[in-house]
Structure formats: structure tokens, C-alpha cells
Design a protein around this motif. Sequence first.
Motif, short mmCIF file in Angstrom:
data_model
loop_
_atom_site.label_atom_id
_atom_site.label_comp_id
_atom_site.label_asym_id
_atom_site.label_seq_id
_atom_site.Cartn_x
_atom_site.Cartn_y
_atom_site.Cartn_z
N ASN A 112 0.84 -1.20 0.00
CA ASN A 112 0.00 0.00 0.00
C ASN A 112 0.87 1.25 0.00
O ASN A 112 0.57 2.24 -0.66
N TYR A 113 1.98 1.21 0.73
CA TYR A 113 2.91 2.33 0.77
C TYR A 113 3.55 2.55 -0.61
O TYR A 113 3.66 3.68 -1.07
N VAL A 114 3.93 1.48 -1.28
CA VAL A 114 4.51 1.57 -2.63
C VAL A 114 3.49 2.19 -3.58
O VAL A 114 3.80 3.09 -4.36
N TYR A 115 2.25 1.71 -3.51
CA TYR A 115 1.17 2.26 -4.36
C TYR A 115 1.00 3.76 -4.10
O TYR A 115 0.90 4.55 -5.03
N SER A 116 0.98 4.15 -2.83
CA SER A 116 0.82 5.57 -2.47
C SER A 116 1.97 6.42 -2.98
O SER A 116 1.76 7.55 -3.44
N ILE A 117 3.19 5.91 -2.89
CA ILE A 117 4.37 6.64 -3.37
C ILE A 117 4.28 6.86 -4.88
O ILE A 117 4.53 7.96 -5.38
N ILE A 118 3.90 5.81 -5.62
CA ILE A 118 3.77 5.94 -7.08
C ILE A 118 2.70 6.97 -7.42
O ILE A 118 2.93 7.86 -8.25
N LEU A 119 1.55 6.87 -6.79
CA LEU A 119 0.46 7.80 -7.06
C LEU A 119 0.85 9.23 -6.70
O LEU A 119 0.62 10.17 -7.48
N ARG A 120 1.45 9.43 -5.55
CA ARG A 120 1.85 10.77 -5.12
C ARG A 120 2.90 11.36 -6.06
O ARG A 120 2.87 12.55 -6.37
N THR A 121 3.83 10.54 -6.54
CA THR A 121 4.85 11.01 -7.48
C THR A 121 4.21 11.48 -8.78
O THR A 121 4.55 12.54 -9.31
N ILE A 122 3.27 10.70 -9.31
CA ILE A 122 2.57 11.09 -10.54
C ILE A 122 1.83 12.41 -10.33
O ILE A 122 1.91 13.32 -11.15
N ILE A 123 1.11 12.54 -9.22
CA ILE A 123 0.35 13.77 -8.93
C ILE A 123 1.28 14.97 -8.81
O ILE A 123 1.01 16.03 -9.38
N ARG A 140 5.30 16.06 -17.91
CA ARG A 140 4.63 14.87 -18.43
C ARG A 140 5.18 13.67 -17.69
O ARG A 140 6.37 13.62 -17.37
N VAL A 141 4.34 12.70 -17.41
CA VAL A 141 4.77 11.48 -16.75
C VAL A 141 4.63 10.35 -17.75
O VAL A 141 3.54 10.07 -18.23
N VAL A 142 5.75 9.71 -18.07
CA VAL A 142 5.75 8.61 -19.02
C VAL A 142 6.13 7.33 -18.28
O VAL A 142 7.21 7.26 -17.68
N LEU A 143 5.24 6.36 -18.31
CA LEU A 143 5.50 5.06 -17.70
C LEU A 143 5.60 4.04 -18.83
O LEU A 143 4.57 3.66 -19.41
#
Length: 129
Positions: free
Chosen positions: A62-73, A81-84
Motif C-alpha cells: 500500500n505504501y509503494v502504491y501511495s508513493i507511485i500515485l503521489r509522485t505522478i500527482i 509529463r509522466v511517461v510510464l
Amino acid sequence: MIVEVPDGVVDGRSGQQHHFLVRAAPRQQPHQVAVAARARIGKAQVVRAIAQRCNMSLKDANYVYSIILRTIINELHTGSRVVLPGIGRFKKIAIAPRRFVKPGTGESVMSTRSSKISFRPSNYLKSEI
């Protein structure tokens, strides 16, 4: 599906009696397709998949998911631009103010400037789906 027409049906034009059996082609079951289309995956399922594949606890996943989402935001907030790779591209688009008319009063009003997020899936993601 078989539809039986009762014996002795009289044709209105010729006055002849007809005896027949109507067979319709089997219908596709659209509800089966619709059920599959409605299936969706949410945050809990993504977190569970991360935890299982990476051998970590649900709390860590859940922490990893939150970090990814917060980084994108955060990156979208700064205008980047965010390119994955393998997933796609996120991009912030500015919406200019525009003039509109209130229907009840006929008053002309300017909307405020706003923004929206655009997502474009990668070619890999398109080809896999």
C-alpha cells in the motif's frame, strides 16, 4: 428458440391456411459480454497483486502504491509529463477560460481557468489488450 404458429392460421391476402414452424437463429447472450465488461479492478486488488508478486506485506505494498500515485500527482502539478513505459503517458492540459450564458438570466459570465489530465496508453498496452 422455437415459435410455433397454431394450426389453421389463415393468410389474409390469399385466404389459404398455413401450417408451419418458425425456427429462429440462436441468439447471442449479450449479458455475458456485459458482465465481463463491467468487471473492474480497484486499489485493493492492485495492492494485493503488488504484495503477492513482490513478497511483501499489504502495508508495504500500500505504501509503494501511495508513493507511485503521489509522485505522478506531484509531477503533473508542476506541469511535467509522466511517461510510464509499457503503461502510457499522463499529461496536464490547461483549459482556457471561456464565456458562457446563464440560461435562467441570460447573463454572460466568464468561466475560470482550469486543467484536466490526459492519458495516452502506450503501444505495448494497446497491443496487449
